[in-house]
Write a protein that holds these residues in place. Sequence first.
Motif, PDB file in Angstrom:
ATOM      1  N   GLU A 134       0.771  -1.225   0.084  1.00 55.56           N
ATOM      2  CA  GLU A 134      -0.118  -0.047  -0.114  1.00 55.56           C
ATOM      3  C   GLU A 134       0.855   1.148   0.035  1.00 55.56           C
ATOM      4  O   GLU A 134       0.371   2.312  -0.453  1.00 55.56           O
ATOM      5  N   TRP A 152       2.867  -1.100 -10.827  1.00 57.30           N
ATOM      6  CA  TRP A 152       2.536  -0.739  -9.572  1.00 57.30           C
ATOM      7  C   TRP A 152       1.449  -1.585  -9.256  1.00 57.30           C
ATOM      8  O   TRP A 152       0.349  -1.762  -9.841  1.00 57.30           O
ATOM      9  N   LEU A 156      -1.821  -0.164  -4.281  1.00 59.15           N
ATOM     10  CA  LEU A 156      -0.679   1.048  -3.882  1.00 59.15           C
ATOM     11  C   LEU A 156      -1.418   2.368  -3.563  1.00 59.15           C
ATOM     12  O   LEU A 156      -2.261   2.864  -4.496  1.00 59.15           O
ATOM     13  N   LYS A 157      -1.514   2.664  -2.261  1.00 55.77           N
ATOM     14  CA  LYS A 157      -2.258   4.109  -2.118  1.00 55.77           C
ATOM     15  C   LYS A 157      -1.196   5.333  -1.834  1.00 55.77           C
ATOM     16  O   LYS A 157      -1.546   6.664  -2.200  1.00 55.77           O
ATOM     17  N   GLU A 158       0.148   5.095  -1.692  1.00 53.09           N
ATOM     18  CA  GLU A 158       1.059   6.099  -1.628  1.00 53.09           C
ATOM     19  C   GLU A 158       2.314   5.825  -2.134  1.00 53.09           C
ATOM     20  O   GLU A 158       2.847   4.509  -1.783  1.00 53.09           O
ATOM     21  N   LEU A 159       2.649   6.608  -3.290  1.00 54.77           N
ATOM     22  CA  LEU A 159       3.965   6.143  -3.962  1.00 54.77           C
ATOM     23  C   LEU A 159       4.816   7.586  -3.960  1.00 54.77           C
ATOM     24  O   LEU A 159       4.419   8.449  -4.480  1.00 54.77           O
ATOM     25  N   ILE A 174       0.899   1.972 -14.569  1.00 50.85           N
ATOM     26  CA  ILE A 174      -0.130   2.270 -13.453  1.00 50.85           C
ATOM     27  C   ILE A 174      -1.402   1.585 -14.120  1.00 50.85           C
ATOM     28  O   ILE A 174      -1.971   2.347 -15.237  1.00 50.85           O
ATOM     29  N   ASN A 178      -6.120   1.723 -10.174  1.00 47.90           N
ATOM     30  CA  ASN A 178      -5.459   2.098  -9.055  1.00 47.90           C
ATOM     31  C   ASN A 178      -5.943   2.713  -7.899  1.00 47.90           C
ATOM     32  O   ASN A 178      -7.027   3.094  -7.852  1.00 47.90           O
ATOM     33  N   LEU A 180      -4.171   4.855  -5.869  1.00 50.20           N
ATOM     34  CA  LEU A 180      -3.130   6.162  -5.441  1.00 50.20           C
ATOM     35  C   LEU A 180      -4.228   7.264  -5.300  1.00 50.20           C
ATOM     36  O   LEU A 180      -5.136   7.409  -5.893  1.00 50.20           O
ATOM     37  N   GLU A 181      -3.606   7.914  -4.066  1.00 51.04           N
ATOM     38  CA  GLU A 181      -4.536   9.114  -3.465  1.00 51.04           C
ATOM     39  C   GLU A 181      -3.807  10.147  -3.962  1.00 51.04           C
ATOM     40  O   GLU A 181      -2.665  10.368  -4.012  1.00 51.04           O
TER      41      GLU A 181
END
Length: 181
Positions: A134, A152, A156-159, A174, A178, A180-181
Amino acid sequence: LVVDTIPHAVRMNLGNLRSLTLIGLNLRRLTANSFVQMKKLETLALKSCRIQTIEPNAFHSLEQQLRQLDLDSNQLTNDIFMELKRLAALESLSLSHNFIDELSMPLINPKLRYLDLSYNQVKRLILINMNHLEVLHLQNNLLTSEQIYGTWPKQLKELILDFNAIHTVHPHFIDQENSLE
């Protein structure tokens, strides 16, 4: 006074210990069965301990219950991943400020949710089968778009990729769905 081993009291008398943080020791290496008396340990932080080597079976007694491992600011290289892969319950791994230059995700536990490899020398990243990851911190490394393989993870929330040599992110990296936030 130079402390270059895990203190005897910690190794022998704390069998019910669930969390241990040691900062600034001069350990240089973690030897086999370093934590043999700590069968309930779930969280371990060995920060700024000058660790260069993790010998086979250093985490043997922790393989089924260690959930968090923080080895920030040591002198570790890619050699550690075979030993870390044995940590079946590991969910959080922090290896910032070391000398790691390549990461192949199959070398890490697939249950991992949090991974910090910031401030290393990572120049190659292979993302495969990270079904639970994540959070991924890769800032201040040597990554380029051409040296990132795989995709990815969908969850996954934070990269964080700041301060790398990445100019573009290929669309196939990606997934459209996804998190991602």
